[in-house]
Write a protein that holds these residues in place. Sequence first.
Motif, PDB file in Angstrom:
ATOM      1  N   THR A 193      39.743 -52.453 -10.846  1.00 58.99           N
ATOM      2  CA  THR A 193      40.584 -51.575  -9.509  1.00 58.99           C
ATOM      3  C   THR A 193      40.450 -50.627  -8.455  1.00 58.99           C
ATOM      4  O   THR A 193      39.638 -50.292  -7.529  1.00 58.99           O
ATOM      5  CB  THR A 193      42.196 -50.999  -9.613  1.00 58.99           C
ATOM      6  N   ALA A 194      39.239 -48.787  -9.499  1.00 59.66           N
ATOM      7  CA  ALA A 194      38.880 -48.316  -9.355  1.00 59.66           C
ATOM      8  C   ALA A 194      37.687 -48.327  -8.638  1.00 59.66           C
ATOM      9  O   ALA A 194      37.295 -48.074  -7.317  1.00 59.66           O
ATOM     10  CB  ALA A 194      38.658 -47.562 -10.406  1.00 59.66           C
TER      11      ALA A 194
ATOM     12  N   ALA B 190      33.254 -46.174 -12.076  1.00 63.93           N
ATOM     13  CA  ALA B 190      33.749 -47.635 -12.024  1.00 63.93           C
ATOM     14  C   ALA B 190      32.757 -48.737 -11.633  1.00 63.93           C
ATOM     15  O   ALA B 190      32.421 -49.436 -11.829  1.00 63.93           O
ATOM     16  CB  ALA B 190      35.058 -47.206 -11.715  1.00 63.93           C
ATOM     17  N   CYS B 191      32.407 -48.230 -10.786  1.00 64.68           N
ATOM     18  CA  CYS B 191      31.600 -48.590  -9.767  1.00 64.68           C
ATOM     19  C   CYS B 191      30.280 -49.401  -9.839  1.00 64.68           C
ATOM     20  O   CYS B 191      30.165 -50.334 -10.232  1.00 64.68           O
ATOM     21  CB  CYS B 191      31.761 -48.681  -7.974  1.00 64.68           C
TER      22      CYS B 191
ATOM     23  N   HIS C  18      39.007 -44.256 -17.544  1.00 64.62           N
ATOM     24  CA  HIS C  18      39.710 -45.042 -17.250  1.00 64.62           C
ATOM     25  C   HIS C  18      40.256 -46.053 -19.099  1.00 64.62           C
ATOM     26  O   HIS C  18      38.966 -45.942 -19.670  1.00 64.62           O
ATOM     27  CB  HIS C  18      38.859 -46.809 -16.404  1.00 64.62           C
TER      28      HIS C  18
ATOM     29  N   ALA D  61      37.246 -45.605  -5.627  1.00 65.56           N
ATOM     30  CA  ALA D  61      37.846 -44.495  -5.862  1.00 65.56           C
ATOM     31  C   ALA D  61      37.426 -43.673  -7.370  1.00 65.56           C
ATOM     32  O   ALA D  61      37.335 -41.992  -6.916  1.00 65.56           O
ATOM     33  CB  ALA D  61      39.197 -44.907  -6.178  1.00 65.56           C
ATOM     34  N   ASP D  62      36.653 -44.413  -7.420  1.00 66.79           N
ATOM     35  CA  ASP D  62      35.369 -44.054  -8.415  1.00 66.79           C
ATOM     36  C   ASP D  62      33.535 -44.284  -9.295  1.00 66.79           C
ATOM     37  O   ASP D  62      33.907 -45.679  -9.412  1.00 66.79           O
ATOM     38  CB  ASP D  62      36.053 -44.230  -9.820  1.00 66.79           C
TER      39      ASP D  62
ATOM     40  N   ASP E  50      37.970 -49.569  -4.871  1.00 69.72           N
ATOM     41  CA  ASP E  50      39.228 -49.115  -4.315  1.00 69.72           C
ATOM     42  C   ASP E  50      38.085 -48.510  -3.696  1.00 69.72           C
ATOM     43  O   ASP E  50      38.573 -47.494  -2.999  1.00 69.72           O
ATOM     44  CB  ASP E  50      39.538 -48.320  -4.702  1.00 69.72           C
TER      45      ASP E  50
ATOM     46  N   ASP F  13      41.570 -51.418 -14.525  1.00 67.82           N
ATOM     47  CA  ASP F  13      41.254 -50.146 -14.517  1.00 67.82           C
ATOM     48  C   ASP F  13      40.647 -49.681 -13.912  1.00 67.82           C
ATOM     49  O   ASP F  13      40.633 -49.566 -12.999  1.00 67.82           O
ATOM     50  CB  ASP F  13      42.601 -48.620 -15.356  1.00 67.82           C
TER      51      ASP F  13
END
Length: 344
Positions: A244-245, A254-255, A236, A250-251, A248, A241
Amino acid sequence: MAAHATTRESSVTAPTHTRTAPFIAADVGGTHVRMSLVAVDGEGATPQVLAYSKFRCSDYASLADIVREFIASLGRHPVSVAVIASAGYPLADGTVITNNLPWPLSPRELREDLGLQAVHVINDFEAVANAVGHLGSSEVLQLSGPAQAAPGPLLVLGPGTGLGAAVWIPRGKGGVVLATEAGQAALAVGTELEMRLLQHMLGERSHVPIEHALSGPGLLHLYQALCALRGTAPVHAQPGDITTAAIDGADPLACEALEMFCGLLGSTVGDMALLYGVQGVYLAGGILPQIRGFLASSSFRARFLNKGSMREALERVSVKLVEHGQLGVIGAASWYLGSGLLEQ
């Protein structure tokens, strides 16, 4: 540079009879400039926004270009005064020390270039602190403590392009605002992983300010440092980004970065609440409303309260997330109306 249609948001409200001549109130940040035409109908009334537009800083060569375009859009509403809430530290001579604006800000040059009678500049979070009295209950999200703050000082803080903070101190029937550059204070950490990240950041610079982690760019710094510690290449390149990740799911990295962001924010807000002896905290800024659900379920509150023997005191501090998109311009207008400059 002329703006494309997609870079500016505008709205206009039909004006009512007012006792004050309309003036410009602006909120100037590192990413966006929010401009409004404001008037007030009677002493003590809430400033009324007659026209409002949002501009992207990177599309303009100077703040004067933005103000000029906004004034041109007003048509039959002439203005002679502009009040600017700006990220940075306004000096006595009117110049502004700032790390986050893309161009210089000089009230004198703005006044002369645009033919205005007066241009006033205040710190952006000083403006926000002046606006908290105009908030309704529907415009906040309770994060910790009682719904109603006890009488006493209030802290307003928020991450955006940088980190801004100001303290509202009650005095008589009103209050005074202490503008700060808290975002430039040294970042303090509280977990072993955060210590490793701070050590990594100190390998790149001699001073790691709070906003190097708690801002839009700061979230990216946290994510990149985590990737470096984990031996993983970042995927990212923008803060949006990452959020968002993370939201969601998704990562995982990122979380983890966003969770660390929220934890550091809670710890920092707790520190500042104790430093300034506040009874209430309003969190503002461009990032937090976008992650409101994540923030509410994160370690923010636990880290806010994790101050040893002072936990009981902090449990009595009301902490709210502000969700008022025009808070900066309302605050700039409120400051101006209460400054005595209107009568000069």
